[in-house]
Design an enzyme around this catalytic site. Structure first.
Site, PDB file in Angstrom:
ATOM      1  N   ARG A 174       5.496  -4.993   0.757  1.00 21.41           N
ATOM      2  CA  ARG A 174       5.535  -3.598   1.229  1.00 21.41           C
ATOM      3  C   ARG A 174       6.118  -3.458   2.642  1.00 21.41           C
ATOM      4  NH1 ARG A 174       4.431  -3.519  -3.393  1.00 21.41           N
ATOM      5  NH2 ARG A 174       3.011  -2.112  -4.480  1.00 21.41           N
ATOM      6  N   SER A 201      -0.995   3.869  -4.010  1.00 25.92           N
ATOM      7  CA  SER A 201      -1.944   3.040  -3.258  1.00 25.92           C
ATOM      8  C   SER A 201      -1.971   3.495  -1.805  1.00 25.92           C
ATOM      9  CB  SER A 201      -1.513   1.578  -3.264  1.00 25.92           C
ATOM     10  OG  SER A 201      -1.410   1.098  -4.573  1.00 25.92           O
ATOM     11  N   GLU A 228      -1.020   1.530   3.535  1.00 29.30           N
ATOM     12  CA  GLU A 228       0.339   1.372   3.015  1.00 29.30           C
ATOM     13  C   GLU A 228       1.101   2.680   3.276  1.00 29.30           C
ATOM     14  OE1 GLU A 228       1.034   0.144  -1.212  1.00 29.30           O
ATOM     15  OE2 GLU A 228       2.564   1.689  -1.093  1.00 29.30           O
TER      16      GLU A 228
END
Ligand code: EPU
Length: 339
Positions: free
Chosen positions: A165, A239, A334
């Site tokens: 990520r 998420s 995130e």
């Protein structure tokens, strides 16, 4: 021609559905639009953020700067090698439409990443991933405009510094690069990537079928539909936290106390699903005011109606605190918080 608007609601431009306002807002449809934009005082004198699908950010309040919505379109054949084909995809293309177009044209690799909300330009920024695949596995290179020099630049895959990520676009090039085209190198040979637990379980239900790419694509769509809320129904940004990575000794201590703790090994470290930690802290399915934690997956924060960005932010802070107190792990977001 660009048209810079003022005081625009961003509600329809972020999948959380937060009704924050942008001081300035502009859509760019071409590279020339970006060159024009670089000359404006609204660009030069303000903080800026670039929006793709708005599917990975949280507006904590109104944004007192310039929001740039990239709408550059087009998918082109760029070249081929013995078994691969390179496609050039404009950053404003919808990600899922692109994945489906690839499968229709028998170009393989990205099937497991179908239904990830957002646009192509955002895919390399946070190196999107799901079900054992990351976009970096098929990325060839990225073209962007350096907003400080006005030059068109290209970074090869290796220079993108892809990690879980993360990428150079969240590092050195953050706030500088306006991604215009992303090049993917796809395989003309079908090799399924079906070892991730959820996919395996789903395919095992119909084990008499030999899965082709379209079948895997539809399987992933079905799994996601079951577990993840559609932003069109309930505001969310996928998420909310990253899965934390701990070393062996910390993992063993946790395992002693929580023998059922799931993990994935990654470079000799242990990646633990943040969803498990959040669930164990009792947050799954809980609502607080207008927002809450999704009942089918605890890594997803949801806007049940008119939540403000600040409400969701506070909820996320409370969750972080619980997880820190119970497990000694500080979750990292995130989702990008825009202040
Ligand atoms: N789990 C729980 N409670 C839950 C949900 C999951 O305990 O409510 C545990 C289960 O043990 C499950 C494990 O967490 O086996 C992993 O869950 P899942 O397979 O759903 O994956 P994840 O780690 O929660 C990551 C990505 C997702 C991606 C899935 C599938 C991150 C932060 N998220 O989630 O990506 O779709 O894997 O590959 O890495 C996103 O980034 O926005 C996103 C949705």
């Amino acid at each position: 021609m660009i048209n810079i608007l003022e005081n625009i609601s961003l509600k329809r431009y972020n999948t959380f559905g937060i009704d924050a306002k942008a001081r300035y807002f502009v859509k760019v449809h071409s590279i020339d639009d970006i060159f024009d934009l670089l000359q404006t005082k609204q660009f030069q004198e303000n903080r800026r953020i670039i929006l793709g699908g708005g599917s990975n950010l949280l507006f904590r309040s109104d944004f007192q700067g310039l929001v740039i919505l990239v709408e550059i379109k087009g998918v082109h054949f760029e070249g081929s090698t013995k078994s691969n084909t390179i496609l050039k995809v404009a950053s404003g293309e919808n990600w899922t439409d692109f994945v489906e177009l690839c499968v229709k044209n028998r170009l393989y690799g990205l099937e497991n990443l179908v239904s990830i909300p957002g646009k192509v330009g955002a895919a390399p920024v946070q190196n999107i991933g799901a079900y054992g695949v990351e976009q970096k596995d098929y990325l060839h290179k990225v073209e962007y405009i350096d907003s400080t020099t006005g030059n068109i630049e290209v970074v090869d895959k290796d220079e993108c510094k892809f990690e879980y990520r993360s990428s150079v676009f969240k590092g050195n090039l953050e706030g500088k690069a306006i991604i215009t085209n992303v090049y993917y190198e796809l395989s003309r040979e079908w090799k399924p990537n079906i070892n991730y637990k959820d996919i395996k379980q789903e395919l095992d239900k119909f084990s008499f079928v030999k899965p082709d790419a379209e079948y895997v694509l539809n399987t992933v769509k079905r799994i996601r539909k079951r577990k993840l809320p559609d932003p069109l129904d309930i505001g969310n940004a996928g998420s909310f936290f990253k899965n934390p990575v701990v070393d062996e000794s910390q993992f063993l201590t946790l395992k002693e106390k929580y023998p059922d703790i799931p993990y994935f090994l990654s470079n000799d470290k242990y990646k633990i699903p943040a969803a498990y930690l959040i669930e164990k802290c009792g947050w799954k399915g809980r609502s607080v005011g207008n927002c809450g934690v999704y009942d089918k997956h605890s890594l997803i924060l949801v806007n049940y109606g008119n939540a403000s960005g600040e409400e969701i932010y506070q909820l996320s802070e409370n969750i972080r605190q619980s997880v820190q107190e119970q497990f000694g792990i500080l979750l990292e977001r995130e989702v990008i918080v825009v202040e």
